[in-house]
Design a protein around this motif. Structure first.
Motif, PDB file in Angstrom:
ATOM      1  N   HIS A   6      -3.914  -5.925 -13.020  1.00 31.79           N
ATOM      2  CA  HIS A   6      -3.597  -6.919 -12.012  1.00 31.79           C
ATOM      3  C   HIS A   6      -2.332  -6.528 -11.251  1.00 31.79           C
ATOM      4  O   HIS A   6      -1.382  -6.008 -11.829  1.00 31.79           O
ATOM      5  N   HIS A   8       1.287  -6.861  -9.271  1.00 35.77           N
ATOM      6  CA  HIS A   8       2.508  -7.606  -9.578  1.00 35.77           C
ATOM      7  C   HIS A   8       2.617  -8.798  -8.629  1.00 35.77           C
ATOM      8  O   HIS A   8       2.639  -8.644  -7.417  1.00 35.77           O
ATOM      9  N   TYR A   9       2.684 -10.001  -9.173  1.00 33.83           N
ATOM     10  CA  TYR A   9       2.775 -11.250  -8.402  1.00 33.83           C
ATOM     11  C   TYR A   9       4.216 -11.702  -8.435  1.00 33.83           C
ATOM     12  O   TYR A   9       4.766 -11.968  -9.498  1.00 33.83           O
ATOM     13  N   GLN A  10       4.870 -11.780  -7.267  1.00 35.98           N
ATOM     14  CA  GLN A  10       6.302 -12.054  -7.219  1.00 35.98           C
ATOM     15  C   GLN A  10       6.656 -12.958  -6.053  1.00 35.98           C
ATOM     16  O   GLN A  10       5.852 -13.166  -5.152  1.00 35.98           O
ATOM     17  N   ARG A  26       4.949 -16.840  -2.889  1.00 33.20           N
ATOM     18  CA  ARG A  26       4.610 -15.809  -3.863  1.00 33.20           C
ATOM     19  C   ARG A  26       3.495 -14.952  -3.290  1.00 33.20           C
ATOM     20  O   ARG A  26       2.619 -15.439  -2.588  1.00 33.20           O
ATOM     21  N   SER A  27       3.549 -13.651  -3.599  1.00 31.99           N
ATOM     22  CA  SER A  27       2.557 -12.736  -3.070  1.00 31.99           C
ATOM     23  C   SER A  27       2.502 -11.480  -3.935  1.00 31.99           C
ATOM     24  O   SER A  27       3.430 -11.198  -4.705  1.00 31.99           O
ATOM     25  N   THR A  28       1.440 -10.719  -3.761  1.00 32.46           N
ATOM     26  CA  THR A  28       1.343  -9.418  -4.427  1.00 32.46           C
ATOM     27  C   THR A  28       1.873  -8.317  -3.522  1.00 32.46           C
ATOM     28  O   THR A  28       1.974  -7.176  -3.950  1.00 32.46           O
TER      29      THR A  28
END
Length: 84
Positions: A6, A8-10, A26-28
């Motif tokens: 998956h 990285h969601y940050q 939040r975004s990848t």
């Protein structure tokens, strides 16, 4: 969930380049640029040309200056004149 498959969601900051409007979400997506946000944290900065602040569907009016059509921008980019 499987590990390592998956993205990285940050938290990231999106900035509308036409109006300067910024929002934290939040975004990848990632970016080499970063910005310090109001909460004191530093987050990746992602620049976009259109957001809900400048899109005519949300605002009801066109906020940014007339930049010309696609053909006009092409002609200007390559220093050409329109045929008469």
């Amino acid at each position: 969930m499987k590990k390592g498959i998956h993205p990285h969601y940050q938290k990231v900051v999106f900035m509308d380049t036409n109006s300067g409007y910024q929002f934290l979400t939040r975004s990848t997506m990632g970016s080499s640029e970063s910005i310090e946000w109001e909460d004191g944290g530093t987050y990746p900065l992602i620049k976009v040309e259109v957001s809900s602040d400048t899109h005519p569907f949300y605002t009801g009016v066109q906020k940014f200056a007339d930049r010309g059509g696609r053909a006009d921008r092409f002609m200007k980019k390559y220093n050409m004149e329109r045929p008469k």
